[in-house]
Design a protein around this motif. Structure first.
Motif, short mmCIF file in Angstrom:
data_model
loop_
_atom_site.label_atom_id
_atom_site.label_comp_id
_atom_site.label_asym_id
_atom_site.label_seq_id
_atom_site.Cartn_x
_atom_site.Cartn_y
_atom_site.Cartn_z
N LEU A 98 12.52 -29.93 22.25
CA LEU A 98 13.82 -29.62 22.86
C LEU A 98 13.89 -28.14 23.25
CD1 LEU A 98 16.27 -31.67 20.60
CD2 LEU A 98 15.76 -32.06 23.03
N LEU A 99 13.39 -27.28 22.38
CA LEU A 99 13.39 -25.85 22.68
C LEU A 99 12.53 -25.54 23.90
CD1 LEU A 99 14.12 -22.91 21.87
CD2 LEU A 99 12.04 -22.92 20.49
N LEU A 100 11.34 -26.12 23.95
CA LEU A 100 10.45 -25.88 25.08
C LEU A 100 11.09 -26.35 26.38
CD1 LEU A 100 6.99 -26.89 23.54
CD2 LEU A 100 7.87 -24.58 23.97
N LEU A 101 11.79 -27.50 26.33
CA LEU A 101 12.44 -28.00 27.53
C LEU A 101 13.70 -27.21 27.88
CD1 LEU A 101 11.86 -31.81 27.01
CD2 LEU A 101 10.84 -30.33 28.76
N ALA A 102 14.34 -26.60 26.89
CA ALA A 102 15.47 -25.72 27.18
C ALA A 102 14.98 -24.46 27.90
CB ALA A 102 16.21 -25.36 25.89
N GLU A 103 13.76 -24.04 27.56
CA GLU A 103 13.18 -22.88 28.23
C GLU A 103 12.85 -23.20 29.68
OE1 GLU A 103 11.08 -20.77 24.35
OE2 GLU A 103 9.84 -22.00 25.69
N ARG B 29 5.14 -40.38 22.90
CA ARG B 29 6.02 -41.34 22.21
C ARG B 29 7.34 -40.67 21.87
NH1 ARG B 29 1.29 -43.02 19.78
NH2 ARG B 29 1.63 -41.72 17.96
N LEU B 30 7.26 -39.44 21.35
CA LEU B 30 8.49 -38.70 21.04
C LEU B 30 9.34 -38.49 22.29
CD1 LEU B 30 7.47 -35.91 18.50
CD2 LEU B 30 9.12 -37.73 18.15
N LEU B 31 8.71 -38.08 23.37
CA LEU B 31 9.46 -37.85 24.62
C LEU B 31 10.14 -39.12 25.10
CD1 LEU B 31 6.93 -35.50 26.42
CD2 LEU B 31 9.24 -34.87 25.65
N ARG B 32 9.45 -40.27 25.02
CA ARG B 32 10.07 -41.53 25.42
C ARG B 32 11.27 -41.85 24.52
NH1 ARG B 32 4.77 -42.95 26.23
NH2 ARG B 32 4.59 -44.04 24.25
N GLY B 33 11.11 -41.62 23.21
CA GLY B 33 12.23 -41.85 22.29
C GLY B 33 13.39 -40.90 22.56
N MET B 34 13.07 -39.66 22.86
CA MET B 34 14.12 -38.68 23.17
C MET B 34 14.83 -39.06 24.46
SD MET B 34 11.85 -35.36 22.08
CE MET B 34 12.96 -34.07 22.61
N GLU B 35 14.11 -39.65 25.39
CA GLU B 35 14.73 -40.10 26.63
C GLU B 35 15.67 -41.27 26.36
OE1 GLU B 35 13.49 -40.65 31.28
OE2 GLU B 35 11.92 -40.92 29.77
N LYS B 36 15.24 -42.20 25.51
CA LYS B 36 16.10 -43.34 25.15
C LYS B 36 17.37 -42.88 24.45
CE LYS B 36 12.54 -46.86 24.81
NZ LYS B 36 11.74 -47.72 23.93
N CYS B 37 17.27 -41.79 23.68
CA CYS B 37 18.44 -41.25 22.96
C CYS B 37 19.32 -40.39 23.86
CB CYS B 37 17.98 -40.42 21.77
SG CYS B 37 17.22 -41.36 20.46
N GLY B 38 18.87 -40.12 25.07
CA GLY B 38 19.66 -39.31 25.99
C GLY B 38 19.47 -37.81 25.83
N GLN C 212 23.23 -33.58 26.19
CA GLN C 212 23.12 -34.13 24.83
C GLN C 212 21.97 -33.47 24.09
OE1 GLN C 212 25.05 -36.45 23.06
NE2 GLN C 212 23.77 -35.72 21.40
N GLY C 213 20.84 -33.30 24.76
CA GLY C 213 19.69 -32.64 24.14
C GLY C 213 20.00 -31.21 23.77
#
Length: 134
Positions: free
Chosen positions: A17-22, A49-58, A81-82
């Protein structure tokens, strides 16, 4: 998998999440950027797998973007949301940081960790704590 590695893997979500916020990025680059956090050999399959799960969670979104060289790549970006979840991680990890700091401080003050005639196991750890204070 050793307990320590399980604990570290649990931190992949807030780090991603931090890396994507950057900045938004594709999966391969995210795996590479994890090296700065001590995951030089991050398992790309686990990250995806984590990224797909994070996408499902919004928490993140993704879209296919054409690449100047090679096939199109899926690029991930953090969502509002992220960003809220990242802020919660910041608070939780800040609390954990205080607990870990206190633990490390008290550990280096121990006279004898082994309880026997052996020299203390923590000799040399004072340097580690001093480095952490900087």
């Amino acid at each position: 998998m050793a307990g320590h590695e399980v604990e570290r893997r649990a931190l992949l979500t807030p780090v991603l999440l931090l890396l994507l916020a950057e900045r938004r990025d594709h999966g391969y680059e995210l795996v590479q950027r994890l090296g700065a956090f001590g995951w030089e050999e991050a398992e790309s399959a686990h990250v995806y797998r984590l990224l797909r799960g994070m996408e499902k969670c919004g928490e993140v979104t993704s879209q296919w973007c054409a690449s100047g060289s090679g096939p199109a790549r899926r690029v991930y970006a953090i969502t509002p949301q992220g960003a809220m979840d990242l802020a919660l991680w910041f608070v939780r990890l800040g609390e954990l940081h205080g607990t870990l700091h206190l633990f490390l401080e008290r550990y280096v003050q121990l006279e004898d960790v082994g309880g026997g005639d052996e020299p203390p196991h923590h000799l040399g750890h004072g340097d580690y704590i001093r480095r952490m204070r900087r």
